[in-house]
Design a protein around this motif. Structure first.
Motif, PDB file in Angstrom:
ATOM      1  N   GLU A  35       4.596  20.597  -0.811  1.00 52.80           N
ATOM      2  CA  GLU A  35       3.212  20.205  -0.589  1.00 52.80           C
ATOM      3  C   GLU A  35       3.014  18.710  -0.821  1.00 52.80           C
ATOM      4  OE1 GLU A  35       1.000  24.316  -2.094  1.00 52.80           O
ATOM      5  OE2 GLU A  35       1.014  22.524  -3.365  1.00 52.80           O
ATOM      6  N   VAL A  36       2.055  18.152  -0.138  1.00 56.06           N
ATOM      7  CA  VAL A  36       1.587  16.798  -0.415  1.00 56.06           C
ATOM      8  C   VAL A  36       0.313  16.938  -1.238  1.00 56.06           C
ATOM      9  CG1 VAL A  36       0.769  14.614   0.536  1.00 56.06           C
ATOM     10  CG2 VAL A  36       2.563  15.914   1.728  1.00 56.06           C
ATOM     11  N   ILE A  37       0.316  16.393  -2.458  1.00 53.26           N
ATOM     12  CA  ILE A  37      -0.847  16.514  -3.324  1.00 53.26           C
ATOM     13  C   ILE A  37      -1.448  15.136  -3.576  1.00 53.26           C
ATOM     14  CG2 ILE A  37      -0.015  18.626  -4.404  1.00 53.26           C
ATOM     15  CD1 ILE A  37       0.769  16.948  -6.858  1.00 53.26           C
ATOM     16  N   ASP A  38      -2.756  15.110  -3.809  1.00 49.47           N
ATOM     17  CA  ASP A  38      -3.421  13.832  -4.040  1.00 49.47           C
ATOM     18  C   ASP A  38      -3.325  13.442  -5.510  1.00 49.47           C
ATOM     19  OD1 ASP A  38      -5.362  15.323  -5.392  1.00 49.47           O
ATOM     20  OD2 ASP A  38      -6.787  15.254  -3.718  1.00 49.47           O
ATOM     21  N   ALA A  39      -3.865  12.272  -5.823  1.00 47.28           N
ATOM     22  CA  ALA A  39      -3.740  11.733  -7.175  1.00 47.28           C
ATOM     23  C   ALA A  39      -4.445  12.602  -8.201  1.00 47.28           C
ATOM     24  CB  ALA A  39      -4.294  10.313  -7.211  1.00 47.28           C
ATOM     25  N   ILE A  54       6.115   1.460 -16.634  1.00 49.43           N
ATOM     26  CA  ILE A  54       4.890   1.906 -15.977  1.00 49.43           C
ATOM     27  C   ILE A  54       5.143   1.979 -14.478  1.00 49.43           C
ATOM     28  CG2 ILE A  54       2.444   1.428 -15.564  1.00 49.43           C
ATOM     29  CD1 ILE A  54       2.627  -0.503 -18.031  1.00 49.43           C
ATOM     30  N   ALA A  55       4.907   3.140 -13.884  1.00 45.87           N
ATOM     31  CA  ALA A  55       4.933   3.255 -12.425  1.00 45.87           C
ATOM     32  C   ALA A  55       3.512   3.021 -11.911  1.00 45.87           C
ATOM     33  CB  ALA A  55       5.421   4.632 -12.001  1.00 45.87           C
ATOM     34  N   LYS A  56       3.349   2.016 -11.066  1.00 42.26           N
ATOM     35  CA  LYS A  56       2.055   1.757 -10.428  1.00 42.26           C
ATOM     36  C   LYS A  56       2.134   2.312  -9.016  1.00 42.26           C
ATOM     37  CE  LYS A  56       0.712  -2.503  -9.364  1.00 42.26           C
ATOM     38  NZ  LYS A  56       0.178  -3.866  -9.568  1.00 42.26           N
ATOM     39  N   VAL A  57       1.503   3.461  -8.801  1.00 35.23           N
ATOM     40  CA  VAL A  57       1.661   4.200  -7.552  1.00 35.23           C
ATOM     41  C   VAL A  57       0.412   4.048  -6.691  1.00 35.23           C
ATOM     42  CG1 VAL A  57       2.119   6.427  -6.483  1.00 35.23           C
ATOM     43  CG2 VAL A  57       3.203   5.845  -8.675  1.00 35.23           C
ATOM     44  N   ASP A  58       0.592   3.357  -5.584  1.00 33.54           N
ATOM     45  CA  ASP A  58      -0.455   3.242  -4.570  1.00 33.54           C
ATOM     46  C   ASP A  58       0.130   3.789  -3.276  1.00 33.54           C
ATOM     47  OD1 ASP A  58      -2.841   2.567  -3.330  1.00 33.54           O
ATOM     48  OD2 ASP A  58      -2.226   0.500  -2.922  1.00 33.54           O
ATOM     49  N   GLY A  59      -0.588   4.680  -2.618  1.00 32.62           N
ATOM     50  CA  GLY A  59      -0.054   5.248  -1.389  1.00 32.62           C
ATOM     51  C   GLY A  59       0.971   6.334  -1.657  1.00 32.62           C
ATOM     52  N   VAL A  60       1.951   6.432  -0.769  1.00 36.03           N
ATOM     53  CA  VAL A  60       2.880   7.560  -0.796  1.00 36.03           C
ATOM     54  C   VAL A  60       3.960   7.391  -1.871  1.00 36.03           C
ATOM     55  CG1 VAL A  60       4.418   6.563   0.948  1.00 36.03           C
ATOM     56  CG2 VAL A  60       4.362   9.036   0.619  1.00 36.03           C
ATOM     57  N   ALA A  61       4.261   8.505  -2.562  1.00 34.26           N
ATOM     58  CA  ALA A  61       5.414   8.617  -3.452  1.00 34.26           C
ATOM     59  C   ALA A  61       6.062   9.951  -3.107  1.00 34.26           C
ATOM     60  CB  ALA A  61       4.995   8.570  -4.910  1.00 34.26           C
ATOM     61  N   ALA A  62       7.112   9.908  -2.297  1.00 35.60           N
ATOM     62  CA  ALA A  62       7.693  11.135  -1.754  1.00 35.60           C
ATOM     63  C   ALA A  62       9.184  11.212  -2.049  1.00 35.60           C
ATOM     64  CB  ALA A  62       7.466  11.201  -0.245  1.00 35.60           C
ATOM     65  N   GLY A  63       9.670  12.432  -2.221  1.00 38.11           N
ATOM     66  CA  GLY A  63      11.100  12.637  -2.432  1.00 38.11           C
ATOM     67  C   GLY A  63      11.585  11.889  -3.656  1.00 38.11           C
ATOM     68  N   ALA A  64      12.640  11.101  -3.477  1.00 39.45           N
ATOM     69  CA  ALA A  64      13.158  10.298  -4.586  1.00 39.45           C
ATOM     70  C   ALA A  64      12.100   9.344  -5.115  1.00 39.45           C
ATOM     71  CB  ALA A  64      14.403   9.531  -4.138  1.00 39.45           C
ATOM     72  N   GLY A  65      11.168   8.928  -4.250  1.00 40.78           N
ATOM     73  CA  GLY A  65      10.085   8.057  -4.704  1.00 40.78           C
ATOM     74  C   GLY A  65       9.151   8.766  -5.667  1.00 40.78           C
ATOM     75  N   CYS A  66       8.892  10.025  -5.426  1.00 40.54           N
ATOM     76  CA  CYS A  66       8.078  10.824  -6.346  1.00 40.54           C
ATOM     77  C   CYS A  66       8.781  10.957  -7.693  1.00 40.54           C
ATOM     78  CB  CYS A  66       7.804  12.191  -5.734  1.00 40.54           C
ATOM     79  SG  CYS A  66       6.817  13.302  -6.765  1.00 40.54           S
ATOM     80  N   GLY A  82       0.777  -1.231   0.000  1.00 39.16           N
ATOM     81  CA  GLY A  82       0.000   0.000   0.000  1.00 39.16           C
ATOM     82  C   GLY A  82       0.807   1.279   0.000  1.00 39.16           C
ATOM     83  N   ALA A  83       2.068   1.199  -0.394  1.00 37.54           N
ATOM     84  CA  ALA A  83       2.902   2.393  -0.554  1.00 37.54           C
ATOM     85  C   ALA A  83       3.775   2.191  -1.784  1.00 37.54           C
ATOM     86  CB  ALA A  83       3.768   2.652   0.667  1.00 37.54           C
ATOM     87  N   ARG A 128      -5.915   6.695  -3.774  1.00 34.85           N
ATOM     88  CA  ARG A 128      -5.352   7.077  -2.477  1.00 34.85           C
ATOM     89  C   ARG A 128      -3.868   7.438  -2.563  1.00 34.85           C
ATOM     90  NH1 ARG A 128      -5.460   1.092   0.473  1.00 34.85           N
ATOM     91  NH2 ARG A 128      -3.844   0.114  -0.809  1.00 34.85           N
ATOM     92  N   ALA A 129      -3.330   7.541  -3.775  1.00 33.64           N
ATOM     93  CA  ALA A 129      -1.916   7.891  -3.940  1.00 33.64           C
ATOM     94  C   ALA A 129      -1.676   9.340  -3.509  1.00 33.64           C
ATOM     95  CB  ALA A 129      -1.490   7.704  -5.391  1.00 33.64           C
ATOM     96  N   ARG A 130      -0.485   9.588  -2.983  1.00 40.56           N
ATOM     97  CA  ARG A 130      -0.078  10.922  -2.561  1.00 40.56           C
ATOM     98  C   ARG A 130       1.339  11.169  -3.062  1.00 40.56           C
ATOM     99  NH1 ARG A 130      -4.627  10.644  -1.978  1.00 40.56           N
ATOM    100  NH2 ARG A 130      -5.972  11.211  -0.223  1.00 40.56           N
ATOM    101  N   PHE A 131       1.584  12.394  -3.526  1.00 36.57           N
ATOM    102  CA  PHE A 131       2.876  12.754  -4.105  1.00 36.57           C
ATOM    103  C   PHE A 131       3.443  13.964  -3.376  1.00 36.57           C
ATOM    104  CE2 PHE A 131       0.410  10.585  -7.278  1.00 36.57           C
ATOM    105  CZ  PHE A 131       1.321   9.809  -7.979  1.00 36.57           C
TER     106      PHE A 131
END
Length: 262
Positions: free
Chosen positions: A164-168, A99-111, A60-61, A125-128
């Motif tokens: 900022e944390v932005i939603d999908a 293809i990036a399959k993003v579920d949950g948090v994608a922050a910093g280098a993950g974003c 879930g992340a 529910r993804a967050r960037f």
């Protein structure tokens, strides 16, 4: 590969899946994992059977970025950041669609890891977040190059300087996300997308991806020269002949192989 490994590589029907597998840490990437990812991406680049890559996180992340707490602090930051840069470049330059399959948090280098892929499919529910300044850091994993090219300079400054944390949905509006799907539908959607891409002529896909990646940093005259060179490569494949024949015959698309025809 052991399913308990921090990075898991699986392949099926030409689709290679890389899973960041530390859900208890939201798949934050430590020093050893950067090296593993570089080796995996180099192997995929040289694998003739891989037609598509799916990058995902477990539990879930997607990825909470670099795991600063688990990284080696007795090492100078330059080689550590070089490893991060190696992964960013290897991912961006893969010849096959990613293809990036993003579920949950994608922050910093993950974003920015998601942004380095060709398509981003996000769950609802993804967050960037370009979280770096909240950690007293500036952007890495190619974010300073990727982000303004995707969202424009002003929006890139907004995301990077305010962290900022932005939603999908907001990420989709800005162009960071290609599609948003409900959590329960994202697996099927990504699987279908991967199979569609894997059925395409691989050399033509590789040439088009390369032209688009290079085109953002060149002028029109250079882009046209690059297109001509790429098209010559395509004409010399069995796929171009088979596709043209199917078009004339109004038959189903052929099975594309990418084989050289000369």
């Amino acid at each position: 590969m052991n399913s308990q490994d921090p990075v898991v590589l699986t392949s099926d029907q030409g689709i290679t899946t890389i899973t960041l597998n530390l859900p208890e840490r939201k798949n934050a990437i430590d020093t050893a994992m950067w090296g593993t990812l570089t080796e995996m991406l180099q192997g995929i680049r040289n694998d003739p059977d891989t037609r598509v890559v799916v990058l995902q996180g477990a539990g879930g992340a997607f990825c909470a970025g670099a795991d600063v707490a688990k990284s080696k602090h007795n090492e100078h930051p330059i080689p550590r950041l070089r490893r991060i840069g190696d992964v960013a470049l290897a991912l961006f330059e893969l010849p096959v669609p990613v293809i990036a399959k993003v579920d949950g948090v994608a922050a910093g280098a993950g974003c920015n890891m998601a942004l380095a892929c060709d398509f981003v499919v996000a769950s609802s529910r993804a967050r960037f977040s370009e979280i770096f300044v909240r950690r007293g850091l500036s952007m890495d994993f190619g974010g300073s190059w990727l982000l303004p090219r995707i969202v424009g300079l002003q929006q890139a400054k907004r995301l990077a300087l305010l962290a900022e944390v932005i939603d999908a949905d907001e990420a989709h509006r800005l162009g960071m996300v290609t599609w948003v799907r409900p959590v329960e539908e994202i697996d099927e959607f990504v699987t279908d997308l991967a199979h569609k891409l894997s059925a395409m002529p691989p050399i033509a896909l590789e040439q088009s991806k390369s032209l688009l990646n290079e085109g953002v940093g060149t002028d029109l005259a250079a882009a046209i020269r690059n297109e001509a060179a790429a098209q010559a490569v395509n004409f010399a494949t069995e796929d171009a002949t088979a596709a043209f024949r199917a078009f004339l015959d109004k038959s189903d698309p052929p099975h594309y192989t990418g084989r050289w025809a000369l």
